[in-house]
Design an enzyme around this catalytic site. Sequence first.
Site, PDB file in Angstrom:
ATOM      1  N   THR A   6       1.014  -0.813  -0.359  1.00  0.00           N
ATOM      2  CA  THR A   6       0.177  -0.481  -0.139  1.00  0.00           C
ATOM      3  C   THR A   6       0.941   1.346   0.115  1.00  0.00           C
ATOM      4  O   THR A   6       2.484   1.005   0.526  1.00  0.00           O
ATOM      5  CB  THR A   6      -1.029   0.293   1.304  1.00  0.00           C
ATOM      6  OG1 THR A   6      -2.262   1.378   1.129  1.00  0.00           O
ATOM      7  CG2 THR A   6      -0.538   0.250   2.862  1.00  0.00           C
ATOM      8  N   ASN A   8      -0.537   3.795   1.837  1.00  0.00           N
ATOM      9  CA  ASN A   8      -0.562   4.840   2.573  1.00  0.00           C
ATOM     10  C   ASN A   8      -0.254   3.939   4.287  1.00  0.00           C
ATOM     11  O   ASN A   8      -1.339   2.737   4.731  1.00  0.00           O
ATOM     12  CB  ASN A   8      -2.536   4.311   2.185  1.00  0.00           C
ATOM     13  CG  ASN A   8      -3.176   5.141   3.373  1.00  0.00           C
ATOM     14  OD1 ASN A   8      -2.597   5.370   4.770  1.00  0.00           O
ATOM     15  ND2 ASN A   8      -4.340   5.141   3.309  1.00  0.00           N
ATOM     16  N   GLY A  10      -1.169   4.877   7.089  1.00  0.00           N
ATOM     17  CA  GLY A  10      -2.497   4.815   7.526  1.00  0.00           C
ATOM     18  C   GLY A  10      -2.924   3.300   8.329  1.00  0.00           C
ATOM     19  O   GLY A  10      -3.260   3.124   8.731  1.00  0.00           O
ATOM     20  N   ASP A  61      -8.881  -2.318  -0.365  1.00  0.00           N
ATOM     21  CA  ASP A  61      -8.781  -1.314  -1.210  1.00  0.00           C
ATOM     22  C   ASP A  61     -10.423  -0.948  -0.145  1.00  0.00           C
ATOM     23  O   ASP A  61     -11.335  -1.836   0.868  1.00  0.00           O
ATOM     24  CB  ASP A  61      -9.401  -1.916  -2.640  1.00  0.00           C
ATOM     25  CG  ASP A  61     -10.120  -0.996  -2.921  1.00  0.00           C
ATOM     26  OD1 ASP A  61      -9.189  -0.165  -2.714  1.00  0.00           O
ATOM     27  OD2 ASP A  61     -10.591  -0.322  -3.436  1.00  0.00           O
TER      28      ASP A  61
HETATM   29  P1  ITT Z   1      -3.188   2.005  -1.270  1.00  0.00           P
HETATM   30  O1  ITT Z   1      -4.816   1.772  -2.831  1.00  0.00           O
HETATM   31  O2  ITT Z   1      -2.069   2.201  -2.099  1.00  0.00           O
HETATM   32  O3  ITT Z   1      -3.529   1.336  -0.542  1.00  0.00           O
HETATM   33  P2  ITT Z   1      -5.285   4.206  -0.768  1.00  0.00           P
HETATM   34  O4  ITT Z   1      -5.245   5.693   0.611  1.00  0.00           O
HETATM   35  O5  ITT Z   1      -4.791   4.882  -2.215  1.00  0.00           O
HETATM   36  O6  ITT Z   1      -4.127   3.420  -0.902  1.00  0.00           O
HETATM   37  P3  ITT Z   1      -7.416   3.205  -1.391  1.00  0.00           P
HETATM   38  O7  ITT Z   1      -7.496   3.203  -2.360  1.00  0.00           O
HETATM   39  O8  ITT Z   1      -8.298   2.003  -0.323  1.00  0.00           O
HETATM   40  O9  ITT Z   1      -6.023   3.672  -0.696  1.00  0.00           O
HETATM   41  O10 ITT Z   1      -8.857   4.811  -0.854  1.00  0.00           O
HETATM   42  C1  ITT Z   1      -9.015   4.685   0.230  1.00  0.00           C
HETATM   43  C2  ITT Z   1      -9.534   5.756   0.673  1.00  0.00           C
HETATM   44  O11 ITT Z   1     -10.747   5.282   0.928  1.00  0.00           O
HETATM   45  C3  ITT Z   1      -8.992   6.586   1.413  1.00  0.00           C
HETATM   46  O12 ITT Z   1      -6.955   6.929   0.826  1.00  0.00           O
HETATM   47  C4  ITT Z   1      -9.240   7.672   2.598  1.00  0.00           C
HETATM   48  O13 ITT Z   1      -9.780   8.335   1.966  1.00  0.00           O
HETATM   49  C5  ITT Z   1     -10.425   6.409   2.813  1.00  0.00           C
HETATM   50  N1  ITT Z   1      -9.888   5.749   3.822  1.00  0.00           N
HETATM   51  C6  ITT Z   1     -10.308   4.176   3.800  1.00  0.00           C
HETATM   52  N2  ITT Z   1     -10.359   3.523   4.866  1.00  0.00           N
HETATM   53  C7  ITT Z   1     -10.133   4.820   5.953  1.00  0.00           C
HETATM   54  C8  ITT Z   1     -10.026   4.814   7.243  1.00  0.00           C
HETATM   55  O14 ITT Z   1     -10.240   3.977   7.992  1.00  0.00           O
HETATM   56  N3  ITT Z   1     -10.288   6.527   7.874  1.00  0.00           N
HETATM   57  C9  ITT Z   1     -10.840   7.414   6.831  1.00  0.00           C
HETATM   58  N4  ITT Z   1     -10.901   7.324   5.602  1.00  0.00           N
HETATM   59  C10 ITT Z   1     -11.196   6.020   4.760  1.00  0.00           C
END
Ligand code: ITT
Length: 215
Positions: A6, A8, A10, A61
Site C-alpha cells: 500500500t 497509505n 495509515g 481497498d
Molecule cells: P493504497 O491504494 O495504496 O492502499 P489509498 O489510500 O489510495 O492507498 P484506497 O484506494 O483503498 O487506498 O482508498 C481508500 C481511501 O478511502 C483512503 O485514501 C481514504 O480517503 C478513505 N479511507 C479508507 N479507510 C479509511 C479509514 O479507516 N479512515 C479514513 N479514511 C479512510
Amino acid sequence: MVTFVTTNPGKVHEAREYLDEPVKQRNFDYLEPQADELATVAAHGARAAYQKFQEPVIVDDSGLTINALGGFPGPYSSYVEEHVGIERVWRLVSEEEDQSAAFRGVIAYCDGNPFAATPEPVDDGRRGQDLSAADRASATTDEQVADGAVPVKLFEGVVPGSIVPPRGDGGFGFDPIFEYDGKTFAEMETDEKNAISHRGRALAKFAEWYAESER
Ligand code: ITT
C-alpha cells in the site's frame, strides 16, 4: 511476516496495531481497475502485488459511502479526499437530511497457492465474477490454478456511522468527519478504532483465518 502492499501508512499503522504477525510495508501503486466493487479492485491489487514481489501479500481497498449521495465517494474516496477535501464533503452532506454513511473495506491475501473453502470468498480471476452471489464461499481448485488464474482470498468489513463536522486529530483520511457512537474515528485511539472499524473487522477475519490456515 505479512507484507502489506500500500502507499497509505495509515492502513499499515492499524494493521501493525492489530496483528500479532510482524507487518512489512511495500509501496506499489498498482493500476486500479475502474470497478464499483471493492473486492474486484482488492483482488486485482493483491494478484498484481504478488506477481511483482513473489511473496505473500495483503492489500486493502476501502472507501466511504454516503447514503444521501448515492454511495459517493465509494471507490473514488482517495481521489476525493485529495482533490475535494473532507471539509467540503462535510459541507455537501450538511445540506442533506440523511447524514448516514458507512466505511467499507476489503483485505485481499495472495500467496500464489489455492485456498480451501471457508465462508470467506475467493476471487479466482475469472472475468466478470460476481463475488456477492453464488461464488462467495467457493474454493479454488488446483485445476483453476493450473489454468493460470492466481487465487486471492478476501476479507470484508463494514462499519455504519454518520458524517459530522470535523473533530479530532488522530487517524487519517475521512476519520475526522466520520462519527460512530458519539466519537469521530479521529478522536479514537488506534485500538479503539480497530475494535469497530471496517479495517479492524476485516483484519479480525484475516487474522483468524491466517492463524488456522498454517500457511
Ligand atoms: P493504497 O491504494 O495504496 O492502499 P489509498 O489510500 O489510495 O492507498 P484506497 O484506494 O483503498 O487506498 O482508498 C481508500 C481511501 O478511502 C483512503 O485514501 C481514504 O480517503 C478513505 N479511507 C479508507 N479507510 C479509511 C479509514 O479507516 N479512515 C479514513 N479514511 C479512510
